[in-house]
Design an enzyme around this catalytic site. Structure first.
Site, PDB file in Angstrom:
ATOM      1  N   LYS A 181       0.823  -1.214   0.000  1.00  0.00           N
ATOM      2  CA  LYS A 181       0.000   0.000   0.000  1.00  0.00           C
ATOM      3  C   LYS A 181       0.856   1.261   0.000  1.00  0.00           C
ATOM      4  O   LYS A 181       0.595   2.209  -0.747  1.00  0.00           O
ATOM      5  CB  LYS A 181      -0.937   0.019   1.212  1.00  0.00           C
ATOM      6  CG  LYS A 181      -2.024   1.090   1.089  1.00  0.00           C
ATOM      7  CD  LYS A 181      -2.534   1.562   2.410  1.00  0.00           C
ATOM      8  CE  LYS A 181      -1.639   2.655   2.960  1.00  0.00           C
ATOM      9  NZ  LYS A 181      -2.210   3.338   4.147  1.00  0.00           N
ATOM     10  N   ASP A 216      -6.359   1.323   0.880  1.00  0.00           N
ATOM     11  CA  ASP A 216      -6.488   1.721   2.273  1.00  0.00           C
ATOM     12  C   ASP A 216      -7.858   1.295   2.802  1.00  0.00           C
ATOM     13  O   ASP A 216      -8.637   0.644   2.107  1.00  0.00           O
ATOM     14  CB  ASP A 216      -6.299   3.233   2.400  1.00  0.00           C
ATOM     15  CG  ASP A 216      -7.245   4.019   1.519  1.00  0.00           C
ATOM     16  OD1 ASP A 216      -8.464   3.735   1.520  1.00  0.00           O
ATOM     17  OD2 ASP A 216      -6.784   4.918   0.792  1.00  0.00           O
TER      18      ASP A 216
END
Length: 308
Positions: free
Chosen positions: A238, A257
């Site tokens: 991420k 997220d």
């Protein structure tokens, strides 16, 4: 001091400075009144923002202080700037003023959620932050609210950044890799970095020693670049996606997220493929393929700020 202005009406599509700089993409600009990230859903303001920009290949040869303020609307306003140098090219680069925003958003899929986000934050653009500072910012982002991430970067600048005098004020640059590599871990922890402190130090040492630099990923294919970025300490898929999207120009990147995972669960459950790589590929197609990162950023800001 040099001064100038950029006519927002001359851009391909609208532009909103506040939404762009207070939407969780960049933590490297300060608001002159000290109130950046105090309120969710920021957009449409006329506040002054400033940053210290390192040399950027093909853009500026020397470090520069830049202050900028938007007057007027997102389609007919003006970006007024003051700087140690001509800042037109710097602002165009950092704020992606060269993007054809209307064409980009028109090329994304029809979805009522997307349309609401686009309308709520008309003129928000992606940023092109300097790679090292972007990397450190998102290493610090794990399990943190955007206001706290922003505060961490301010403290790092004040403690380890070079001071630069401009127009009667002292500004601090983002720390160099050498400065953070030589930092004391406990001192970094005292700046509220917590367990992220050794990650920042070790990553800075990798860059300072010439082992790897985040910009080395810019010429790779997107998925290869994301995987390559995970070699830095404290960087998972991420965070690598955030660096790819907000610094290296991979507009297809969709950082998974909490907010985007909620969209997947609620609206695109078939895109949940278990692993990060497979899920990323599936939702990327739903969000607009080559420009999916724009959709992601609008949806993130919209949901984080209370939309839906």
């Amino acid at each position: 001091m040099e001064r100038g202005a950029i006519d927002v009406g001359s851009l391909d599509g609208p532009f909103d400075l506040q939404a762009t700089l207070e939407s969780g993409q960049s933590y490297l600009w300060r608001r002159a009144d000290g109130r950046a990230y105090e309120a969710d859903g920021a957009h449409g303001g006329d506040h002054t923002y400033y940053t210290v920009v390192p040399p950027i290949e093909g853009v500026n040869d020397e470090r520069a202080v830049v202050r900028v303020r938007q007057r007027g609307g997102v389609r007919d306003g003006t970006l007024e700037w003051e700087s140690t140098t001509d800042a037109t090219g710097i602002l165009t680069h950092l704020l992606r003023l060269d993007d054809d925003l209307e064409a980009i958003l028109a090329g994304t899929p029809d979805d009522p959620l997307f349309e609401r986000a686009y309308d709520a934050y008309e003129g928000m653009r992606l940023v092109r932050d300097p790679p090292f500072s972007c990397l450190v910012s998102f290493i610090c982002s794990a399990q943190m609210r955007v206001s706290r991430i922003h505060g961490m970067q301010r403290r790092l600048e004040d403690a380890y950044g070079d001071p630069i005098d401009f127009d009667g004020e002292t500004y601090h640059a983002f720390p160099t890799p050498d400065a953070l590599a030589a930092a004391d871990e406990e001192d970094l922890r005292d700046l509220s970095l917590g367990y992220r402190a050794p990650y920042v130090m070790k990553t800075a040492r990798m860059v300072a020693d010439g082992e790897a630099r985040p910009e080395m990923a810019a010429d790779m294919d997107y998925e290869a670049a994301r995987e390559w970025l995970t070699r830095f300490v404290g960087v998972g898929q991420k965070v690598a996606d955030c660096v790819a999207l907000f610094s290296l120009g991979f507009l297809e990147a969709v950082p998974l997220d909490t907010w985007i995972r909620s969209v997947i669960a609620d609206r695109y459950p078939d895109c949940d493929r278990g692993g990060y790589v497979e899920t990323s590929r599936a939702i990327r197609d739903q969000f607009g393929g080559p420009v999916a990162g724009y959709t992601q950023t609008y949806v993130f800001h919209y949901l984080r700020s209370g939309g839906e």
